[in-house]
Motif scaffolding. Structure first.
Motif, PDB file in Angstrom:
ATOM      1  N   ASP A 134      50.232  44.051  44.120  1.00 58.55           N
ATOM      2  CA  ASP A 134      49.594  45.442  43.393  1.00 58.55           C
ATOM      3  C   ASP A 134      49.672  44.882  41.780  1.00 58.55           C
ATOM      4  OD1 ASP A 134      52.341  45.851  42.402  1.00 58.55           O
ATOM      5  OD2 ASP A 134      52.611  47.275  43.951  1.00 58.55           O
ATOM      6  N   ASP A 188      43.419  43.230  40.110  1.00 63.15           N
ATOM      7  CA  ASP A 188      43.142  44.704  39.430  1.00 63.15           C
ATOM      8  C   ASP A 188      42.162  44.371  38.370  1.00 63.15           C
ATOM      9  OD1 ASP A 188      43.084  47.313  39.718  1.00 63.15           O
ATOM     10  OD2 ASP A 188      44.818  47.535  38.617  1.00 63.15           O
ATOM     11  N   TRP A 238      48.758  41.231  49.546  1.00 62.09           N
ATOM     12  CA  TRP A 238      48.150  41.708  48.372  1.00 62.09           C
ATOM     13  C   TRP A 238      49.146  42.041  47.279  1.00 62.09           C
ATOM     14  CZ3 TRP A 238      48.252  47.067  46.463  1.00 62.09           C
ATOM     15  CH2 TRP A 238      47.428  47.058  45.244  1.00 62.09           C
ATOM     16  N   HIS A 278      52.525  43.314  49.209  1.00 61.89           N
ATOM     17  CA  HIS A 278      52.160  44.127  50.207  1.00 61.89           C
ATOM     18  C   HIS A 278      51.414  43.373  51.345  1.00 61.89           C
ATOM     19  CE1 HIS A 278      52.788  47.715  47.935  1.00 61.89           C
ATOM     20  NE2 HIS A 278      52.346  47.191  47.032  1.00 61.89           N
ATOM     21  N   CYS A 297      58.736  41.343  44.365  1.00 61.32           N
ATOM     22  CA  CYS A 297      58.067  41.679  43.221  1.00 61.32           C
ATOM     23  C   CYS A 297      58.234  40.306  42.229  1.00 61.32           C
ATOM     24  CB  CYS A 297      58.598  43.006  42.367  1.00 61.32           C
ATOM     25  SG  CYS A 297      58.351  44.383  43.412  1.00 61.32           S
TER      26      CYS A 297
END
Length: 190
Positions: free
Chosen positions: A49, A159, A47, A55, A78
């Motif tokens: 973020d 998101d 996942w 993650h 990242c």
């Protein structure tokens, strides 16, 4: 050490070895479905973020486990995050609505098919003409409508946010400023 202690210890070790062998045999004979533990199906995935960090996720639909993915040096994995599209919501939606027009659907479908990002964050905004509560709900519903278009073409939406009137980019005292504030931002995680 007494003789009785040695006999008890030897019996205990023999019992532990027997239990371990029985467990190993039962496990080897059972038909195991990959990703299944005690009848629960677990889906391992990664996942991303909203900050672009990966993650490790293991989820069975009810509970799950998540841990930050790190590289060999212990640094979080990242990706760069940047705004890759800002669309005026007047071009996508009718006033006070969150159903996407046919032209808006076409523009979004083309965008998501060509953008090539790893993941997307969809953020909705409004002008200040209605109450804060109403604008928060409207901006979230509009962002969610855009996210559904993204998902329909296979884009990974990580998101969906609605900020209402809270993050204006222009003054709400003019019609031109309000039009700039009524927008949907698409943030690309590369």
């Amino acid at each position: 050490m007494t003789i009785e202690f040695l006999k008890t210890t030897r019996r205990g070790l023999g019992l532990c070895a027997g239990v371990a062998l029985a467990f190993a045999a039962a496990t080897a004979n059972a038909q195991m479905v990959p990703g299944t533990v005690n009848g629960e199906v677990y889906k391992p995935t990664i996942w991303i973020d909203p900050d672009g960090c990966e993650h490790w996720v293991m989820d069975d639909g009810v509970e799950g486990y998540m841990d930050l993915k790190r590289d060999r040096q212990g640094k979080p994995t990242c990706h760069p995050v940047q705004s890759c599209a800002v669309m005026n919501s007047d071009q996508l939606f009718a006033t006070d609505k969150y159903v996407i027009s046919a032209a808006g659907r076409k523009r979004l479908t083309d965008f998501f098919q060509q953008a090539g990002a790893t993941a997307y964050i969809i953020v909705g905004h409004t002008d200040s003409r209605a109450s804060d509560e109403y604008n928060m709900r409207l901006s979230y519903n509009r962002a969610n409508a855009v996210a559904k278009i993204a998902a329909s073409v296979g884009a990974n939406v990580v998101d969906v946010r609605g900020y209402g009137e809270r993050q204006p980019i222009a003054s709400n005292s003019t019609a031109a400023g309000m039009q700039k504030n009524r927008r949907v931002e698409i943030i690309c995680v590369k």
